[in-house]
Write an enzyme that holds these catalytic residues in place. Structure first.
Site, mmCIF file in Angstrom:
data_model
loop_
_atom_site.group_PDB
_atom_site.id
_atom_site.type_symbol
_atom_site.label_atom_id
_atom_site.label_comp_id
_atom_site.label_asym_id
_atom_site.label_seq_id
_atom_site.Cartn_x
_atom_site.Cartn_y
_atom_site.Cartn_z
ATOM 1 N N CYS A 104 0.825 -1.205 0.000
ATOM 2 C CA CYS A 104 0.000 0.000 0.000
ATOM 3 C C CYS A 104 0.864 1.262 0.000
ATOM 4 O O CYS A 104 1.521 1.580 -0.979
ATOM 5 C CB CYS A 104 -0.985 -0.060 1.168
ATOM 6 S SG CYS A 104 -2.357 1.084 1.046
ATOM 7 N N HIS A 105 0.922 1.991 1.122
ATOM 8 C CA HIS A 105 1.758 3.195 1.236
ATOM 9 C C HIS A 105 3.168 2.865 1.728
ATOM 10 O O HIS A 105 3.990 3.759 1.868
ATOM 11 C CB HIS A 105 1.099 4.211 2.189
ATOM 12 C CG HIS A 105 -0.078 4.909 1.593
ATOM 13 N ND1 HIS A 105 -1.318 4.309 1.498
ATOM 14 C CD2 HIS A 105 -0.208 6.138 1.044
ATOM 15 C CE1 HIS A 105 -2.168 5.159 0.921
ATOM 16 N NE2 HIS A 105 -1.519 6.269 0.637
#
Length: 171
Positions: A104-105
């Site tokens: 994800c991030h």
């Protein structure tokens, strides 16, 4: 033989992006060690579904003591990349070609460590252009494995593929 996996994490991590891979690593016989600024601190996921007690403060660990690095997503990686100690810690794993798992991030830490140039990777849609600016070859699919070392995924829906490929790299 189980591997020792450093996990850099702080408040507002994406709950399931920590809990599911951490459980999969542990079930496969690996040790998951959590690292934040302060040992013993409790950090909470952004959905308040998971709370993690930190094993070590960043100043107490040496990246050479770990076999792999795990970076869960959420807002945690963006907070950690503002601290040069976490950036340097992350860079060690990439420079030494040790396994790195970022979902994800999570790749935000890799961007700040300037370690994505020429690497195949993916991440959450909103950071993909940042990854491109950092020199990554961004591939929009559920899991990307680069040089049998870097495993990246985009979002919680990708966790089964992320866990599978991360475990393959550790094998």
């Amino acid at each position: 033989m189980g591997k020792k996996i450093a996990t850099v994490i702080t408040d507002m991590f994406e709950d399931v992006e920590y809990t599911s891979p951490a459980d999969a690593f542990k079930e496969a016989g690996h040790e998951v060690v959590t690292i934040e600024k302060e040992k013993g601190k409790e950090v909470t996921g952004k959905n308040k579904e998971a709370t993690v007690t930190i094993d070590y403060g960043i100043d107490e660990v040496n990246p050479s003591d770990f076999d792999a690095l795990f970076i869960p997503g959420g807002f945690s990686p963006d907070q950690l990349r503002a601290d040069d100690r976490f950036v340097k810690f992350t860079k060690h794993f990439m420079d030494e070609k040790k396994p790195v798992f970022a979902i994800c991030h999570g790749p935000q830490l890799l961007i700040t460590a300037k370690t994505l140039e020429g690497r195949d990777a993916t991440g959450f849609k909103s950071i993909q252009v940042d990854m491109e600016y950092a020199g990554a070859n961004v591939v929009d699919k559920e899991v990307v494995v680069c040089q049998n070392q870097l495993v990246t995924s985009r979002q919680p829906d990708d966790i089964p593929a992320f866990n599978r490929e991360s475990l393959n790299v550790l094998a």
